[in-house]
Scaffold this active site. Structure first.
Site, PDB file in Angstrom:
ATOM      1  N   GLN A 101      44.440  38.639  39.283  1.00 54.89           N
ATOM      2  CA  GLN A 101      44.021  37.328  39.791  1.00 54.89           C
ATOM      3  C   GLN A 101      43.556  36.469  38.631  1.00 54.89           C
ATOM      4  OE1 GLN A 101      41.434  38.192  43.566  1.00 54.89           O
ATOM      5  NE2 GLN A 101      41.577  40.073  42.393  1.00 54.89           N
ATOM      6  N   ASN A 102      43.479  37.068  37.447  1.00 59.56           N
ATOM      7  CA  ASN A 102      42.942  36.347  36.290  1.00 59.56           C
ATOM      8  C   ASN A 102      43.988  35.419  35.686  1.00 59.56           C
ATOM      9  OD1 ASN A 102      40.748  37.871  36.823  1.00 59.56           O
ATOM     10  ND2 ASN A 102      41.018  39.302  35.123  1.00 59.56           N
ATOM     11  N   ASP A 104      43.566  34.269  32.473  1.00 61.75           N
ATOM     12  CA  ASP A 104      43.195  34.210  31.057  1.00 61.75           C
ATOM     13  C   ASP A 104      44.222  34.796  30.101  1.00 61.75           C
ATOM     14  OD1 ASP A 104      42.820  37.023  31.347  1.00 61.75           O
ATOM     15  OD2 ASP A 104      40.697  36.765  31.835  1.00 61.75           O
ATOM     16  N   HIS A 119      47.582  34.214  40.448  1.00 64.01           N
ATOM     17  CA  HIS A 119      46.931  32.891  40.462  1.00 64.01           C
ATOM     18  C   HIS A 119      47.395  32.019  39.302  1.00 64.01           C
ATOM     19  CE1 HIS A 119      43.412  34.516  43.148  1.00 64.01           C
ATOM     20  NE2 HIS A 119      44.534  34.351  43.804  1.00 64.01           N
ATOM     21  N   CYS A 130      56.027  13.704  34.711  1.00 64.25           N
ATOM     22  CA  CYS A 130      57.376  13.919  34.164  1.00 64.25           C
ATOM     23  C   CYS A 130      57.721  15.384  34.003  1.00 64.25           C
ATOM     24  CB  CYS A 130      57.533  13.181  32.836  1.00 64.25           C
ATOM     25  SG  CYS A 130      56.624  13.958  31.472  1.00 64.25           S
ATOM     26  N   CYS A 147      49.556  13.018  29.486  1.00 65.87           N
ATOM     27  CA  CYS A 147      50.846  13.134  28.806  1.00 65.87           C
ATOM     28  C   CYS A 147      51.169  11.779  28.170  1.00 65.87           C
ATOM     29  CB  CYS A 147      51.873  13.468  29.884  1.00 65.87           C
ATOM     30  SG  CYS A 147      53.558  13.623  29.352  1.00 65.87           S
ATOM     31  N   THR A 187      37.103  43.321  40.837  1.00 71.35           N
ATOM     32  CA  THR A 187      37.336  42.221  41.785  1.00 71.35           C
ATOM     33  C   THR A 187      36.415  42.377  42.987  1.00 71.35           C
ATOM     34  OG1 THR A 187      38.927  41.086  43.231  1.00 71.35           O
ATOM     35  CG2 THR A 187      39.349  43.436  42.818  1.00 71.35           C
ATOM     36  N   SER A 188      35.919  41.236  43.482  1.00 67.83           N
ATOM     37  CA  SER A 188      35.074  41.280  44.676  1.00 67.83           C
ATOM     38  C   SER A 188      35.935  41.480  45.924  1.00 67.83           C
ATOM     39  CB  SER A 188      34.238  40.001  44.790  1.00 67.83           C
ATOM     40  OG  SER A 188      35.090  38.884  44.817  1.00 67.83           O
ATOM     41  N   ALA A 228      34.262  48.296  33.461  1.00 71.90           N
ATOM     42  CA  ALA A 228      35.677  48.637  33.256  1.00 71.90           C
ATOM     43  C   ALA A 228      35.946  49.058  31.813  1.00 71.90           C
ATOM     44  CB  ALA A 228      36.547  47.437  33.627  1.00 71.90           C
TER      45      ALA A 228
HETATM   46  P1  OAD Z   1      34.629  37.705  41.420  1.00 77.24           P
HETATM   47  O1  OAD Z   1      33.750  36.950  40.499  1.00 77.24           O
HETATM   48  O2  OAD Z   1      34.641  37.337  42.850  1.00 77.24           O
HETATM   49  O3  OAD Z   1      34.264  39.249  41.333  1.00 77.24           O
HETATM   50  C1  OAD Z   1      34.078  39.888  40.086  1.00 77.24           C
HETATM   51  C2  OAD Z   1      33.854  41.363  40.351  1.00 77.24           C
HETATM   52  O4  OAD Z   1      33.782  42.022  39.098  1.00 77.24           O
HETATM   53  C3  OAD Z   1      32.555  41.681  41.100  1.00 77.24           C
HETATM   54  O5  OAD Z   1      32.844  42.586  42.149  1.00 77.24           O
HETATM   55  C4  OAD Z   1      31.672  42.340  40.013  1.00 77.24           C
HETATM   56  O6  OAD Z   1      30.825  43.339  40.558  1.00 77.24           O
HETATM   57  C5  OAD Z   1      32.711  42.943  39.095  1.00 77.24           C
HETATM   58  N1  OAD Z   1      32.326  43.118  37.677  1.00 77.24           N
HETATM   59  C6  OAD Z   1      31.580  42.305  36.909  1.00 77.24           C
HETATM   60  N2  OAD Z   1      31.514  42.759  35.641  1.00 77.24           N
HETATM   61  C7  OAD Z   1      32.250  43.908  35.602  1.00 77.24           C
HETATM   62  C8  OAD Z   1      32.593  44.847  34.582  1.00 77.24           C
HETATM   63  N3  OAD Z   1      32.164  44.714  33.330  1.00 77.24           N
HETATM   64  N4  OAD Z   1      33.383  45.891  34.929  1.00 77.24           N
HETATM   65  C9  OAD Z   1      33.819  46.050  36.208  1.00 77.24           C
HETATM   66  N5  OAD Z   1      33.541  45.201  37.199  1.00 77.24           N
HETATM   67  C10 OAD Z   1      32.779  44.133  36.913  1.00 77.24           C
HETATM   68  O7  OAD Z   1      36.104  37.642  40.789  1.00 77.24           O
HETATM   69  P2  OAD Z   1      37.534  37.876  41.505  1.00 77.24           P
HETATM   70  O8  OAD Z   1      37.453  38.970  42.492  1.00 77.24           O
HETATM   71  O9  OAD Z   1      38.525  37.978  40.414  1.00 77.24           O
HETATM   72  O10 OAD Z   1      40.529  32.331  42.448  1.00 77.24           O
HETATM   73  O11 OAD Z   1      37.735  36.513  42.257  1.00 77.24           O
HETATM   74  C11 OAD Z   1      38.929  36.304  42.954  1.00 77.24           C
HETATM   75  C12 OAD Z   1      39.337  34.867  42.910  1.00 77.24           C
HETATM   76  O12 OAD Z   1      38.242  34.052  43.360  1.00 77.24           O
HETATM   77  C13 OAD Z   1      39.624  34.319  41.520  1.00 77.24           C
HETATM   78  O13 OAD Z   1      40.917  34.631  41.064  1.00 77.24           O
HETATM   79  C14 OAD Z   1      39.420  32.862  41.692  1.00 77.24           C
HETATM   80  C15 OAD Z   1      38.137  32.896  42.490  1.00 77.24           C
HETATM   81  O14 OAD Z   1      37.876  31.800  43.271  1.00 77.24           O
HETATM   82  C16 OAD Z   1      40.845  31.020  42.347  1.00 77.24           C
HETATM   83  O15 OAD Z   1      40.202  30.245  41.660  1.00 77.24           O
HETATM   84  C17 OAD Z   1      42.051  30.627  43.131  1.00 77.24           C
END
Ligand code: OAD
Length: 244
Positions: A101-102, A104, A119, A130, A147, A187-188, A228
């Site tokens: 979902q990243n 970066d 994403h 354009c 642009c 991921t949450s 991680a």
């Molecule tokens: P979140 O910020 O919702 O969740 C991040 C998760 O990473 C949480 O569950 C943390 O506990 C965990 N975490 C933090 N540090 C960590 C580490 N060092 N090692 C392992 N886990 C760790 O991020 P996403 O789930 O990626 O979408 O969010 C999903 C989507 O929501 C994103 O892609 C973005 C956002 O809105 C859009 O903008 C369309």
């Protein structure tokens, strides 16, 4: 905990069709803010204003406020031990795909080859008028940048209210439905459709291994509560020993 690492490593060592699903937590150790953790981006910025397509059309400067610095410093962000460990699982023939979902670009920088960016990516930027293409970090100055034709620039990321690429989503679904284990990392697991992919994997017989500093996916078969960047290299080392 040690026992859990061993069990997960023994499970993964003989496999050749594993998939990873990653979120912002895997890049936290590269110095990139998450969204929903403490101090996350959405604590300060309302996503309805800063990350929706509806609002981008009214005022693109808001999205550029939260993404401009990353884009202009694109080359200075580096993968961490977790990204490299996943790339290694790929070259060992265990991991076939990384669904992320990243936005970066760090999985690709680390050397993972089949990266499915559901994403989109901040690397590719284009003119809404354009269609001219730009590549981070090379974008014109300005908030928002424009642009030469006068059109506003938009990164190739999916904002709230936008459709995901159907082609990319199909690839993500295939990689989920055909794996025999899925690593769900940092991921949450609340944003759809990404959040449903582990269930798709599970329905097709895959074991789910969650790696997170706090449990987010309730139905995982294994949960490693760890950063991680600590957990994944340990798993890789253990698998190497098993395979010796
Ligand atoms: P979140 O910020 O919702 O969740 C991040 C998760 O990473 C949480 O569950 C943390 O506990 C965990 N975490 C933090 N540090 C960590 C580490 N060092 N090692 C392992 N886990 C760790 O991020 P996403 O789930 O990626 O979408 O969010 C999903 C989507 O929501 C994103 O892609 C973005 C956002 O809105 C859009 O903008 C369309």
């Amino acid at each position: 905990m040690e026992h859990l690492y061993s069990e997960i490593s023994r499970l993964l060592a003989p496999l050749h069709h594993c998939t990873a699903l990653t979120g912002a937590g895997i890049s936290a150790e590269s110095g990139i803010a998450t969204f929903r953790s403490k101090g996350g981006l959405w604590e300060t910025y309302d996503p309805a204003i800063y990350a929706s397509i509806e609002f981008f059309r009214k005022d693109p400067s808001k999205y550029w406020t939260i993404r401009g610095d990353f884009i202009r410093n694109y080359d200075s962000y580096q993968p961490n031990a977790a990204h490299y460990a996943l790339a290694e699982l790929g070259s060992m023939g265990i991991l076939q795909a990384v669904i992320t979902q990243n936005i970066d670009g760090l999985h690709t920088k680390a050397g993972s080859t089949n990266v499915i960016e559901i994403h989109g990516s901040l690397r590719h930027i284009y003119c809404l008028s354009c269609g001219a293409k730009f590549t981070a970090p090379h974008v014109p100055e300005g908030l928002p940048p424009y642009c030469a034709c006068g059109g506003v620039l938009k990164p190739g990321t999916v904002l709230f209210g936008e459709q995901l690429s159907q082609d990319v989503l199909l690839q993500a679904r295939q990689a989920s439905a055909t794996c025999n284990a899925m690593l769900v990392i940092g991921t949450s697991a609340v944003v759809q459709p990404a959040a449903s992919l582990p269930y798709l994997a599970q329905q097709n017989g895959a074991k789910i291994i969650e790696i997170n500093i706090e449990k987010a996916f309730p139905d995982a078969d294994y949960f490693l509560q760890a950063k991680a960047g600590i957990a994944l290299p340990r798993i890789v080392e253990k698998i190497k020993k098993i395979r010796q």
